[in-house]
Design a protein around this motif. Structure first.
Motif, PDB file in Angstrom:
ATOM      1  N   THR A 183       0.855  -1.184   0.000  1.00 46.02           N
ATOM      2  CA  THR A 183       0.000   0.000   0.000  1.00 46.02           C
ATOM      3  C   THR A 183       0.893   1.235   0.000  1.00 46.02           C
ATOM      4  O   THR A 183       1.828   1.327   0.798  1.00 46.02           O
ATOM      5  N   VAL A 184       0.605   2.153  -0.910  1.00 51.74           N
ATOM      6  CA  VAL A 184       1.338   3.423  -0.953  1.00 51.74           C
ATOM      7  C   VAL A 184       0.361   4.554  -0.643  1.00 51.74           C
ATOM      8  O   VAL A 184      -0.717   4.638  -1.243  1.00 51.74           O
ATOM      9  N   ILE A 185       0.736   5.399   0.300  1.00 53.08           N
ATOM     10  CA  ILE A 185      -0.088   6.543   0.704  1.00 53.08           C
ATOM     11  C   ILE A 185       0.612   7.812   0.254  1.00 53.08           C
ATOM     12  O   ILE A 185       1.791   8.028   0.574  1.00 53.08           O
ATOM     13  N   CYS A 186      -0.068   8.668  -0.481  1.00 57.74           N
ATOM     14  CA  CYS A 186       0.513   9.937  -0.925  1.00 57.74           C
ATOM     15  C   CYS A 186      -0.177  11.102  -0.215  1.00 57.74           C
ATOM     16  O   CYS A 186      -1.413  11.120  -0.092  1.00 57.74           O
ATOM     17  N   GLU A 187       0.620  12.060   0.223  1.00 54.34           N
ATOM     18  CA  GLU A 187       0.052  13.226   0.891  1.00 54.34           C
ATOM     19  C   GLU A 187      -0.714  14.109  -0.077  1.00 54.34           C
ATOM     20  O   GLU A 187      -1.717  14.719   0.280  1.00 54.34           O
ATOM     21  N   ALA A 188      -0.221  14.205  -1.312  1.00 56.47           N
ATOM     22  CA  ALA A 188      -0.843  15.109  -2.287  1.00 56.47           C
ATOM     23  C   ALA A 188      -0.628  14.568  -3.692  1.00 56.47           C
ATOM     24  O   ALA A 188       0.178  13.659  -3.915  1.00 56.47           O
ATOM     25  N   ASP A 189      -1.363  15.139  -4.649  1.00 55.28           N
ATOM     26  CA  ASP A 189      -1.162  14.793  -6.053  1.00 55.28           C
ATOM     27  C   ASP A 189       0.110  15.464  -6.554  1.00 55.28           C
ATOM     28  O   ASP A 189       0.594  16.439  -5.976  1.00 55.28           O
ATOM     29  N   SER A 190       0.641  14.944  -7.654  1.00 58.85           N
ATOM     30  CA  SER A 190       1.764  15.611  -8.314  1.00 58.85           C
ATOM     31  C   SER A 190       1.194  16.495  -9.424  1.00 58.85           C
ATOM     32  O   SER A 190       0.015  16.374  -9.786  1.00 58.85           O
ATOM     33  N   PRO A 191       1.991  17.396  -9.987  1.00 59.45           N
ATOM     34  CA  PRO A 191       1.489  18.259 -11.053  1.00 59.45           C
ATOM     35  C   PRO A 191       0.945  17.500 -12.255  1.00 59.45           C
ATOM     36  O   PRO A 191       0.080  18.002 -12.974  1.00 59.45           O
ATOM     37  N   GLN A 196      -4.579   7.934  -7.223  1.00 54.47           N
ATOM     38  CA  GLN A 196      -5.801   7.134  -7.113  1.00 54.47           C
ATOM     39  C   GLN A 196      -5.838   6.259  -5.868  1.00 54.47           C
ATOM     40  O   GLN A 196      -6.859   5.637  -5.568  1.00 54.47           O
ATOM     41  N   GLY A 197      -4.734   6.198  -5.139  1.00 54.16           N
ATOM     42  CA  GLY A 197      -4.689   5.360  -3.953  1.00 54.16           C
ATOM     43  C   GLY A 197      -5.003   6.147  -2.696  1.00 54.16           C
ATOM     44  O   GLY A 197      -5.531   7.269  -2.752  1.00 54.16           O
ATOM     45  N   PRO A 198      -4.686   5.588  -1.520  1.00 53.60           N
ATOM     46  CA  PRO A 198      -4.937   6.274  -0.248  1.00 53.60           C
ATOM     47  C   PRO A 198      -4.182   7.604  -0.186  1.00 53.60           C
ATOM     48  O   PRO A 198      -3.045   7.701  -0.659  1.00 53.60           O
ATOM     49  N   THR A 199      -4.812   8.602   0.385  1.00 58.55           N
ATOM     50  CA  THR A 199      -4.185   9.918   0.486  1.00 58.55           C
ATOM     51  C   THR A 199      -4.061  10.335   1.949  1.00 58.55           C
ATOM     52  O   THR A 199      -4.720   9.785   2.839  1.00 58.55           O
ATOM     53  N   GLY A 200      -3.217  11.332   2.175  1.00 62.71           N
ATOM     54  CA  GLY A 200      -3.008  11.835   3.533  1.00 62.71           C
ATOM     55  C   GLY A 200      -1.743  11.249   4.132  1.00 62.71           C
ATOM     56  O   GLY A 200      -0.724  11.126   3.456  1.00 62.71           O
ATOM     57  N   ARG A 201      -1.824  10.909   5.405  1.00 62.92           N
ATOM     58  CA  ARG A 201      -0.680  10.338   6.113  1.00 62.92           C
ATOM     59  C   ARG A 201      -1.060   9.006   6.753  1.00 62.92           C
ATOM     60  O   ARG A 201      -2.235   8.673   6.841  1.00 62.92           O
ATOM     61  N   LEU A 202      -0.053   8.279   7.183  1.00 64.30           N
ATOM     62  CA  LEU A 202      -0.299   7.010   7.858  1.00 64.30           C
ATOM     63  C   LEU A 202      -1.213   7.235   9.061  1.00 64.30           C
ATOM     64  O   LEU A 202      -0.972   8.139   9.868  1.00 64.30           O
ATOM     65  N   GLY A 203      -2.263   6.444   9.156  1.00 61.44           N
ATOM     66  CA  GLY A 203      -3.215   6.602  10.245  1.00 61.44           C
ATOM     67  C   GLY A 203      -3.550   5.275  10.895  1.00 61.44           C
ATOM     68  O   GLY A 203      -3.169   4.190  10.398  1.00 61.44           O
ATOM     69  N   LEU A 204      -4.270   5.340  11.988  1.00 54.70           N
ATOM     70  CA  LEU A 204      -4.639   4.138  12.724  1.00 54.70           C
ATOM     71  C   LEU A 204      -5.470   3.198  11.858  1.00 54.70           C
ATOM     72  O   LEU A 204      -5.333   1.970  11.942  1.00 54.70           O
ATOM     73  N   ARG A 205      -6.293   3.779  10.988  1.00 53.69           N
ATOM     74  CA  ARG A 205      -7.117   2.945  10.105  1.00 53.69           C
ATOM     75  C   ARG A 205      -6.246   2.076   9.201  1.00 53.69           C
ATOM     76  O   ARG A 205      -6.578   0.917   8.936  1.00 53.69           O
ATOM     77  N   ASN A 206      -5.134   2.640   8.714  1.00 51.56           N
ATOM     78  CA  ASN A 206      -4.235   1.861   7.865  1.00 51.56           C
ATOM     79  C   ASN A 206      -3.676   0.657   8.618  1.00 51.56           C
ATOM     80  O   ASN A 206      -3.583  -0.444   8.072  1.00 51.56           O
ATOM     81  N   LEU A 207      -3.316   0.874   9.872  1.00 52.80           N
ATOM     82  CA  LEU A 207      -2.753  -0.225  10.661  1.00 52.80           C
ATOM     83  C   LEU A 207      -3.799  -1.282  10.982  1.00 52.80           C
ATOM     84  O   LEU A 207      -3.543  -2.483  10.854  1.00 52.80           O
ATOM     85  N   LEU A 208      -4.976  -0.846  11.397  1.00 50.08           N
ATOM     86  CA  LEU A 208      -6.003  -1.790  11.817  1.00 50.08           C
ATOM     87  C   LEU A 208      -6.540  -2.625  10.660  1.00 50.08           C
ATOM     88  O   LEU A 208      -7.167  -3.659  10.877  1.00 50.08           O
ATOM     89  N   SER A 209      -6.277  -2.175   9.432  1.00 49.08           N
ATOM     90  CA  SER A 209      -6.723  -2.951   8.273  1.00 49.08           C
ATOM     91  C   SER A 209      -5.735  -4.054   7.898  1.00 49.08           C
ATOM     92  O   SER A 209      -6.012  -4.875   7.018  1.00 49.08           O
TER      93      SER A 209
END
Length: 353
Positions: A183-191, A196-209
């Motif tokens: 799983t790759v999480i990106c904080e923001a889009d590039s120019p 299309q994947g998870p956005t933001g930062r690593l969170g508890l939801r990511n771990l619990l899944s």
């Protein structure tokens, strides 16, 4: 890596060590600001564990500098050693490597060093958490574990934008082959790309899944802020802390923040640094490096934990209590060498510093 769970590396476990010039045989572009350098030893490639690193020494603009870089290649793959380096704005070493170092050039290396490896903490199930350039040691482990049909690997990587995903194509290949759950999480889009994947930062939801979360050995590597957040999330998720292993990717930053005990002992000794012509006061419960920093001196140092060997010097007189983590070999100790970062005086000492 200040809180990293470390077990001393004994001479018996370090079956092969480099202390020689490596020749660059190729340079690969990984992202817009990351390159992989393929380095060939003069002797056969050393045995190393996935996740370990090399200490490199180079002369830049008349100054001798040392940096630690993870071996990003897998020990199961024959061929040259690989280090993967992100260009740091204003960073003398990363910019020199990117702009000046190339095929045919040589660089001095010692190692491998480090305890951050699945080999040191074996398990059938692993969770790898990384951010930015911190992907390199866990990528080395993932590349190695691809050859293990019984290994169950979940890999969660955080990047700033899609353009900043290091080893992106290979991660896709690993996921498509079913060799790891990626799983790759990106904080923001590039120019040029909307992520299309998870956005933001690593969170508890990511771990619990993560399936079988509490049965996994967890390895985390990335910048200091990411490490702090990941540690808090793992605690919230109820992960056994003895199964959590950390590597602070920026060893230079970690080494700059040399921390001592809260109260310095009243027992004091004199440490003479022969080459610099200075003498410093050193408490019995602080290291030589801490005393030097307290006196305003800046001897070469990086990890501050007895692992990288950067602060190696010669003990000319006196005795010290040295508790290292594999950054110095027995033959070097027999020659009177010590690591300042993990050596405490037992009396007045003289070092070649």
């Amino acid at each position: 890596m200040t809180d990293m769970l470390i077990r001393p590396v004994t001479e018996a476990t370090r079956t092969d060590q480099l202390d020689e010039a490596l020749t660059c045989v190729d340079v690969l572009d990984v992202t817009h600001d990351v390159k992989t350098f393929l380095l060939a030893p003069q002797s056969p490639s050393p045995m190393y564990d996935a996740g370990q690193y090399l200490t490199l020494t180079m002369d830049i603009a008349g100054e001798t500098l040392q940096r630690c870089y993870t071996i990003s290649s897998a020990p199961t793959t024959p061929g040259p050693l690989a280090i993967t380096v992100k260009r740091v704005p204003g960073g003398p070493v990363s910019n020199w490597l990117h702009d000046e170092f190339g095929p045919g050039d040589t660089i001095w290396a010692t190692g491998p060093h480090g305890e951050f490896s699945h080999v040191r903490h074996p398990s059938g199930k692993y969770l790898f958490l990384s951010a930015g350039s911190g992907i390199t040691p866990v990528m080395s482990m993932t590349r190695t574990l691809r050859n293990d049909p019984y290994a169950d690997v979940v890999f969660v990587h955080s990047a700033r934008t899609p353009d900043d995903i290091i080893f992106r194509a290979e991660l896709n290949t690993i996921a498509a082959a079913g060799d790891a759950s990626v799983t790759v999480i990106c904080e923001a889009d590039s120019p040029t790309e909307t992520w299309q994947g998870p956005t933001g930062r690593l969170g508890l939801r990511n771990l619990l899944s993560v399936p079988d979360l509490h049965a996994r050995e967890v390895f985390t590597c990335g910048p200091a802020g990411y490490m702090k957040a990941a540690r808090q999330l793992l605690e919230l998720a109820g992960i056994d802390q003895s199964r959590c292993h950390e590597e602070l990717f920026d060893l230079a930053a970690r080494g700059a923040a040399v921390t001592g005990e809260t109260e310095l002992s009243d027992t004091r000794y004199v440490v003479e640094l022969r080459r610099s012509g200075r003498s410093v006061d050193c408490a019995a419960n602080e290291t030589l490096l801490q005393a030097a920093h307290r006196a305003g001196l800046t001897p070469p140092s990086m990890c501050a934990e007895g692992m990288c060997g950067t602060c190696r010097t010669t003990l000319l007189a006196g005795d010290v209590d040295m508790q290292h983590q594999g950054g110095i070999r027995q033959r070097e100790i027999d020659q009177g060498q010590i690591l300042m970062c993990c050596s405490k005086p037992t009396g007045d000492v003289v070092i070649d510093g």
